[in-house]
Design a protein around this motif. Structure first.
Motif, mmCIF file in Angstrom:
data_model
loop_
_atom_site.group_PDB
_atom_site.id
_atom_site.type_symbol
_atom_site.label_atom_id
_atom_site.label_comp_id
_atom_site.label_asym_id
_atom_site.label_seq_id
_atom_site.Cartn_x
_atom_site.Cartn_y
_atom_site.Cartn_z
ATOM 1 N N UNK A 1 16.965 -21.321 37.894
ATOM 2 C CA UNK A 1 16.723 -22.212 39.415
ATOM 3 C C UNK A 1 17.473 -22.215 40.250
ATOM 4 N N UNK A 2 19.206 -22.219 39.480
ATOM 5 C CA UNK A 2 20.053 -22.473 40.611
ATOM 6 C C UNK A 2 20.207 -20.330 40.849
ATOM 7 N N UNK A 3 19.610 -19.951 40.081
ATOM 8 C CA UNK A 3 20.082 -18.571 40.103
ATOM 9 C C UNK A 3 19.168 -18.316 41.655
ATOM 10 N N UNK B 1 25.192 -30.033 44.072
ATOM 11 C CA UNK B 1 25.291 -30.705 42.662
ATOM 12 C C UNK B 1 23.949 -31.524 42.859
ATOM 13 N N UNK B 2 24.274 -32.333 43.070
ATOM 14 C CA UNK B 2 23.414 -33.764 42.698
ATOM 15 C C UNK B 2 21.929 -33.405 42.788
ATOM 16 N N UNK B 3 21.626 -32.410 43.259
ATOM 17 C CA UNK B 3 19.985 -31.800 43.346
ATOM 18 C C UNK B 3 19.587 -31.205 41.968
ATOM 19 N N UNK B 4 20.706 -29.943 41.301
ATOM 20 C CA UNK B 4 20.572 -29.570 40.905
ATOM 21 C C UNK B 4 20.508 -30.757 39.576
ATOM 22 N N UNK B 5 21.614 -31.123 39.438
ATOM 23 C CA UNK B 5 21.811 -32.190 37.924
ATOM 24 C C UNK B 5 20.197 -33.354 38.212
ATOM 25 N N UNK C 1 10.596 -29.967 32.927
ATOM 26 C CA UNK C 1 9.590 -29.101 34.296
ATOM 27 C C UNK C 1 8.864 -27.502 33.418
ATOM 28 N N UNK C 2 8.405 -28.236 32.149
ATOM 29 C CA UNK C 2 8.146 -27.510 31.668
ATOM 30 C C UNK C 2 6.666 -26.703 31.884
ATOM 31 N N UNK C 3 6.043 -27.297 33.040
ATOM 32 C CA UNK C 3 4.501 -26.438 32.968
ATOM 33 C C UNK C 3 4.829 -26.242 34.634
ATOM 34 N N UNK C 4 6.145 -26.420 35.250
ATOM 35 C CA UNK C 4 6.289 -26.419 37.038
ATOM 36 C C UNK C 4 6.223 -24.769 37.262
ATOM 37 N N UNK C 5 6.189 -23.984 37.621
ATOM 38 C CA UNK C 5 6.080 -22.989 38.499
ATOM 39 C C UNK C 5 7.434 -22.976 39.204
ATOM 40 N N UNK C 6 7.607 -21.626 39.510
ATOM 41 C CA UNK C 6 8.604 -21.064 40.609
ATOM 42 C C UNK C 6 8.000 -21.595 41.439
ATOM 43 N N UNK C 7 7.499 -21.829 42.644
ATOM 44 C CA UNK C 7 6.804 -22.520 44.137
ATOM 45 C C UNK C 7 7.036 -23.995 44.246
ATOM 46 N N UNK D 1 8.954 -25.741 41.931
ATOM 47 C CA UNK D 1 10.547 -25.854 41.430
ATOM 48 C C UNK D 1 11.258 -25.524 42.830
ATOM 49 N N UNK D 2 10.735 -24.962 43.170
ATOM 50 C CA UNK D 2 11.324 -24.248 44.872
ATOM 51 C C UNK D 2 10.744 -26.005 45.706
ATOM 52 N N UNK D 3 9.959 -26.126 46.368
ATOM 53 C CA UNK D 3 9.123 -27.385 47.100
ATOM 54 C C UNK D 3 9.831 -28.497 46.553
ATOM 55 N N UNK D 4 9.906 -29.008 44.676
ATOM 56 C CA UNK D 4 10.451 -30.126 44.515
ATOM 57 C C UNK D 4 12.100 -29.908 44.868
#
Length: 159
Positions: free
Chosen positions: A9-11, A36-40, A47-53, A55-58
Motif C-alpha cells: 500500500x505504501x509503494x 506516518x499517522x495515516x499508514x499507522x 483490510x483483507x477484503x479491500x481492493x486497491x481502489x 484502499x486508495x479511497x480510504x
C-alpha cells in the motif's frame, strides 16, 4: 493487516498520500507526520477484503481527516512555520514552481480540489465522493481556483 500488505500500500499509494498531505498542510514536516499517522492507522485496519481502489479511497479520506485534525489543533495552538521566515524561504526548483506557489496561496477547499484534479488525476465525480460534496460543488471550486490563479499569475482576461 500484514506487513507485506502495508508495504504494498505504501509503494502503490505513498506518493499520493504524501502529495495530498503536503498540499493541505503546506509544509514538509507536517506532511510527513500525516503520512506516518495515516499508514499507522491503515496497519491497524482489517483490510483483507479491500481492493486497491478501496484502499486508495480510504487513504485519501484518512489524509483529509488527519489534516483537518491538525488544522483544528493549530487554531488552538498556533505555530511558526519555517517557510514564513524570509531568509529560509525555499528556492524555486522547476518551471512549475510559480504555478504551485500560486496554488499554495489558494483557500484550502480550492487548493484541495485543484490538487486532486490536476496532480492526482481524479474526475470531479470522484473528488465529490472523496470530499462528500456534490460534483457541482467540485466544479465550482475548480472554476473559482482557475479564476483566482489567473489573477495571481497575471493571466489575460478572455472575457
Amino acid at each position: 493487516m500484514t506487513e507485506q500488505t502495508l508495504c504494498n500500500a505504501m509503494e502503490a499509494h505513498g506518493d499520493t498520500v504524501y502529495r495530498l498531505a503536503l498540499c493541505r498542510m503546506q509544509n514538509t514536516a507536517d506532511a510527513e507526520d500525516v503520512y506516518q499517522d495515516v499508514f499507522l492507522r491503515l496497519f491497524e485496519q482489517e483490510t483483507a477484503d479491500w481492493d486497491g481502489e478501496h484502499t486508495k479511497a480510504w487513504l485519501i479520506r484518512a489524509v483529509l481527516n488527519r489534516c483537518a485534525d491538525l488544522h483544528r489543533f493549530r487554531l488552538r495552538r498556533p505555530v511558526l512555520v519555517l517557510e514564513d521566515i524570509p531568509d529560509m524561504a525555499r528556492p524555486a526548483d522547476d518551471g512549475g514552481a510559480e504555478l504551485w506557489d500560486a496554488v499554495a496561496r489558494l483557500p484550502e477547499k480550492l487548493r484541495t480540489a485543484v490538487h486532486l484534479h490536476y496532480a492526482e488525476g481524479y474526475s470531479t465525480e470522484e473528488i465529490a465522493a472523496l470530499l462528500g460534496v456534490p460534483a457541482a460543488t467540485v466544479r465550482t471550486r475548480l472554476h473559482r481556483a482557475r479564476r483566482q490563479l489567473k489573477d495571481l499569475l497575471g493571466g489575460i482576461d478572455d472575457e
